[in-house]
Each structure stands twice: as structure tokens, then as C-alpha cells.
Design a protein around this motif. Structure first.
Motif, PDB file in Angstrom:
ATOM      1  N   VAL A  63     -63.456  -3.563  77.373  1.00 14.53           N
ATOM      2  CA  VAL A  63     -64.636  -3.970  78.156  1.00 14.53           C
ATOM      3  C   VAL A  63     -64.672  -5.494  78.261  1.00 14.53           C
ATOM      4  O   VAL A  63     -65.601  -6.151  77.791  1.00 14.53           O
ATOM      5  N   VAL A  64     -63.643  -6.042  78.883  1.00 12.23           N
ATOM      6  CA  VAL A  64     -63.593  -7.479  79.165  1.00 12.23           C
ATOM      7  C   VAL A  64     -63.469  -7.742  80.659  1.00 12.23           C
ATOM      8  O   VAL A  64     -63.348  -8.891  81.084  1.00 12.23           O
ATOM      9  N   ASP A  65     -63.507  -6.701  81.450  1.00 10.89           N
ATOM     10  CA  ASP A  65     -63.349  -6.807  82.899  1.00 10.89           C
ATOM     11  C   ASP A  65     -64.356  -5.872  83.567  1.00 10.89           C
ATOM     12  O   ASP A  65     -64.382  -4.677  83.260  1.00 10.89           O
ATOM     13  N   PRO A  66     -65.210  -6.398  84.454  1.00 16.20           N
ATOM     14  CA  PRO A  66     -66.201  -5.528  85.106  1.00 16.20           C
ATOM     15  C   PRO A  66     -65.567  -4.360  85.855  1.00 16.20           C
ATOM     16  O   PRO A  66     -66.204  -3.317  86.019  1.00 16.20           O
ATOM     17  N   LEU A  67     -64.319  -4.506  86.296  1.00 16.18           N
ATOM     18  CA  LEU A  67     -63.653  -3.409  86.989  1.00 16.18           C
ATOM     19  C   LEU A  67     -63.372  -2.233  86.056  1.00 16.18           C
ATOM     20  O   LEU A  67     -63.159  -1.107  86.509  1.00 16.18           O
ATOM     21  N   ASN A  68     -63.396  -2.498  84.744  1.00 15.04           N
ATOM     22  CA  ASN A  68     -63.188  -1.430  83.767  1.00 15.04           C
ATOM     23  C   ASN A  68     -64.495  -0.857  83.228  1.00 15.04           C
ATOM     24  O   ASN A  68     -64.483  -0.061  82.298  1.00 15.04           O
ATOM     25  N   GLY A  69     -65.613  -1.310  83.801  1.00 12.70           N
ATOM     26  CA  GLY A  69     -66.891  -0.709  83.435  1.00 12.70           C
ATOM     27  C   GLY A  69     -67.792  -1.543  82.562  1.00 12.70           C
ATOM     28  O   GLY A  69     -68.872  -1.087  82.173  1.00 12.70           O
ATOM     29  N   GLY A  70     -67.415  -2.771  82.254  1.00  7.27           N
ATOM     30  CA  GLY A  70     -68.291  -3.604  81.436  1.00  7.27           C
ATOM     31  C   GLY A  70     -67.581  -4.822  80.890  1.00  7.27           C
ATOM     32  O   GLY A  70     -66.351  -4.922  80.936  1.00  7.27           O
ATOM     33  N   THR A  71     -68.383  -5.745  80.364  1.00 10.73           N
ATOM     34  CA  THR A  71     -67.822  -6.985  79.813  1.00 10.73           C
ATOM     35  C   THR A  71     -68.391  -7.292  78.428  1.00 10.73           C
ATOM     36  O   THR A  71     -68.338  -8.431  77.975  1.00 10.73           O
ATOM     37  N   ASP A  72     -68.930  -6.292  77.745  1.00  9.46           N
ATOM     38  CA  ASP A  72     -69.556  -6.536  76.443  1.00  9.46           C
ATOM     39  C   ASP A  72     -68.554  -6.947  75.370  1.00  9.46           C
ATOM     40  O   ASP A  72     -68.957  -7.423  74.302  1.00  9.46           O
ATOM     41  N   GLY A  73     -67.274  -6.788  75.625  1.00 13.05           N
ATOM     42  CA  GLY A  73     -66.273  -7.229  74.657  1.00 13.05           C
ATOM     43  C   GLY A  73     -65.877  -8.686  74.816  1.00 13.05           C
ATOM     44  O   GLY A  73     -65.281  -9.277  73.907  1.00 13.05           O
ATOM     45  N   GLN A  74     -66.205  -9.278  75.965  1.00 15.83           N
ATOM     46  CA  GLN A  74     -65.794 -10.657  76.227  1.00 15.83           C
ATOM     47  C   GLN A  74     -66.264 -11.657  75.173  1.00 15.83           C
ATOM     48  O   GLN A  74     -65.479 -12.495  74.722  1.00 15.83           O
ATOM     49  N   PRO A  75     -67.550 -11.605  74.741  1.00 10.65           N
ATOM     50  CA  PRO A  75     -68.012 -12.606  73.769  1.00 10.65           C
ATOM     51  C   PRO A  75     -67.241 -12.591  72.461  1.00 10.65           C
ATOM     52  O   PRO A  75     -67.116 -13.627  71.805  1.00 10.65           O
ATOM     53  N   LEU A  76     -66.706 -11.441  72.070  1.00  5.76           N
ATOM     54  CA  LEU A  76     -65.931 -11.386  70.830  1.00  5.76           C
ATOM     55  C   LEU A  76     -64.682 -12.252  70.953  1.00  5.76           C
ATOM     56  O   LEU A  76     -64.412 -13.100  70.086  1.00  5.76           O
ATOM     57  N   PHE A  77     -63.938 -12.069  72.033  1.00  9.00           N
ATOM     58  CA  PHE A  77     -62.691 -12.819  72.201  1.00  9.00           C
ATOM     59  C   PHE A  77     -62.959 -14.281  72.532  1.00  9.00           C
ATOM     60  O   PHE A  77     -62.279 -15.180  72.012  1.00  9.00           O
ATOM     61  N   GLN A  78     -63.945 -14.539  73.367  1.00  8.06           N
ATOM     62  CA  GLN A  78     -64.269 -15.916  73.723  1.00  8.06           C
ATOM     63  C   GLN A  78     -64.800 -16.686  72.520  1.00  8.06           C
ATOM     64  O   GLN A  78     -64.445 -17.848  72.305  1.00  8.06           O
ATOM     65  N   GLY A  79     -65.659 -16.030  71.723  1.00  6.93           N
ATOM     66  CA  GLY A  79     -66.197 -16.670  70.529  1.00  6.93           C
ATOM     67  C   GLY A  79     -65.107 -16.974  69.518  1.00  6.93           C
ATOM     68  O   GLY A  79     -65.078 -18.047  68.905  1.00  6.93           O
ATOM     69  N   LEU A  80     -64.186 -16.023  69.355  1.00  2.00           N
ATOM     70  CA  LEU A  80     -63.094 -16.216  68.404  1.00  2.00           C
ATOM     71  C   LEU A  80     -62.219 -17.392  68.812  1.00  2.00           C
ATOM     72  O   LEU A  80     -61.945 -18.295  67.997  1.00  2.00           O
ATOM     73  N   ILE A  81     -61.758 -17.402  70.072  1.00  2.00           N
ATOM     74  CA  ILE A  81     -60.893 -18.480  70.535  1.00  2.00           C
ATOM     75  C   ILE A  81     -61.621 -19.818  70.508  1.00  2.00           C
ATOM     76  O   ILE A  81     -61.061 -20.854  70.109  1.00  2.00           O
TER      77      ILE A  81
END
Length: 222
Positions: A198-216
Motif C-alpha cells: 500500500v504505497v501506490d494509490p493504484l494498488n488501493g492505498g498509500t497507508d504504507g508510505q509513511p513507514l518507508f518515508q519515515g525510515l529513510i
């Protein structure tokens, strides 16, 4: 920031995990389980979901004995970041990097659906992009996701604030509704749900993005 994504025989989420890290701005290097060393300059190791070695013996047990696992343990011992998702979480417990074990789901059935996760703490690089108590929507896909640990260790994990995510509605019987748990130094995270999906809206959501963005982002500031 450099992310090393490990592939075992039977891994099937390694490409998804690589793309999630790339979207967050990391340089991604793919690593085969027979490699004996991580690429120079590795900041974070990603251990993906799937069915490593066909889940024979115990889920993640054979993968934890692969040549690359020695390098992953050494990376974690140096304070490096390690993220294990689904089968990757199972591998990390078998490596001894996280406490507990992932047992058969309470309903004895494979589960594949999107579930609500409550952010249980924000004092880690992985969760810093969320709001405490926030509920996010993340898919699960597992047969052995029932997080189990002895009472003394559970009390220690809870007391130290090392539960990263909890299920809003427990789908698999995990103790304490635990969906994700951190190491003592909060640099190793294991979780059963799949934020990389869930990092791409085309896959149904982006709720996973903050995990990866926060980590990096946090690694870049370190």
C-alpha cells in the motif's frame, strides 16, 4: 540511503519491497540468500514475505540458516536497520533478532484481506511518520501469523513500548493483538501485515508510505 533486499527460494514479495524502498528514495540492491556479505554501505536490510524454502520445518527456520543470515545478524548487532515483513518477520524471530514466534493462525486457515492496524507507538524510525493511535489499512496474507511469546517477555515488550502496531480487530489470535514488534534498540522491526503493498494509490492505498518515508528520512538525519 542504501537498502539491501534479500531473496530466498520461495520469496514472492521481494520485488514489492524493493519498489517500496525505491519510492521512498532509497538506492536498492538485491541480495541472494547464498551471498555471504551485504553490499558495502548497506543502511537497511529488507527481509520480504513469501514462503522461504517452502515453509518446511518451520516458517523461516531454514532461511535463518542461509549464508546471508550471518551478515544480517552482524548488521543488526552494529545498530543497522532491519525490516522483516510477513515471512520476513518469521525469519527474524528464527534468527533471534526479535523475540517470540509466529504460530498457526487461531482459525487454522490462510487469511488474505485488508485489516485495520493501530499505531501503538511513534518513537521509532518506522513509525515516526504516523500519529499515535492512528488506524491504517494494510493487507495481510498469512497462515502462520499468530504472534506468540511467553508472559515474561510479553510484559517486557509492552513495558518497553516496543509494540509498533496492533490489530484493530485481531484476525489470527496474536497475543496482545500484536501485528508488529521492535527490537530493544528499535532498529529491527518485524510485522505480519504488508505495508509495501500500500504505497501506490493504484494498488488501493498509500497507508504504507509513511513507514518507508519515515525510515529513510530518519536514517538520512542520523
Amino acid at each position: 540511503m542504501k537498502a539491501a533486499i534479500i531473496t530466498f527460494p520461495g520469496s514472492n514479495c521481494d520485488r514489492d519491497l524493493a519498489q517500496a524502498f525505491e519510492r521512498a528514495g532509497a538506492d536498492v540492491v538485491r541480495v541472494w540468500h547464498k551471498d555471504s556479505a551485504l553490499p558495502a554501505g548497506t543502511d537497511v536490510v529488507g527481509v520480504p514475505g513469501g514462503f522461504s524454502f517452502g515453509d518446511y520445518l518451520r516458517c523461516g527456520a531454514i532461511a535463518a540458516q542461509s549464508p546471508i543470515s550471518t551478515a544480517v545478524r552482524a548488521h543488526a548487532a552494529r545498530g543497522g536497520y532491519v525490516l522483516g515483513i510477513c515471512n520476513g518477520f518469521q525469519v527474524l524471530t528464527e534468527m533471534g533478532l526479535l523475540p517470540g514466534a509466529l504460530m498457526r493462525n487461531a482459525g487454522l486457515k490462510f487469511m488474505c484481506k485488508t485489516v485495520g492496524l493501530k499505531v501503538a507507538m511513534t518513537d521509532s524510525a518506522y513509525t515516526s511518520g504516523y500519529v499515535l493511535g492512528q488506524t491504517i489499512q494494510v493487507p495481510i496474507a498469512h497462515h502462520d501469523g499468530n504472534y506468540t511469546v511467553d508472559a515474561e517477555t510479553l510484559a517486557l515488550i509492552e513495558g518497553d513500548g516496543r509494540v509498533a502496531f496492533r490489530y484493530a480487530e485481531n484476525p489470527n489470535g496474536s497475543m496482545g493483538d500484536i501485528a508488529g514488534v521492535l527490537s530493544e534498540n528499535r532498529r529491527v522491526l518485524g510485522m505480519m501485515p504488508h505495508p509495501e503493498r500500500v504505497v501506490d494509490p493504484l494498488n488501493g492505498g498509500t497507508d504504507g508510505q509513511p513507514l518507508f518515508q519515515g525510515l529513510i528520512g530518519n536514517m538520512a538525519l542520523a
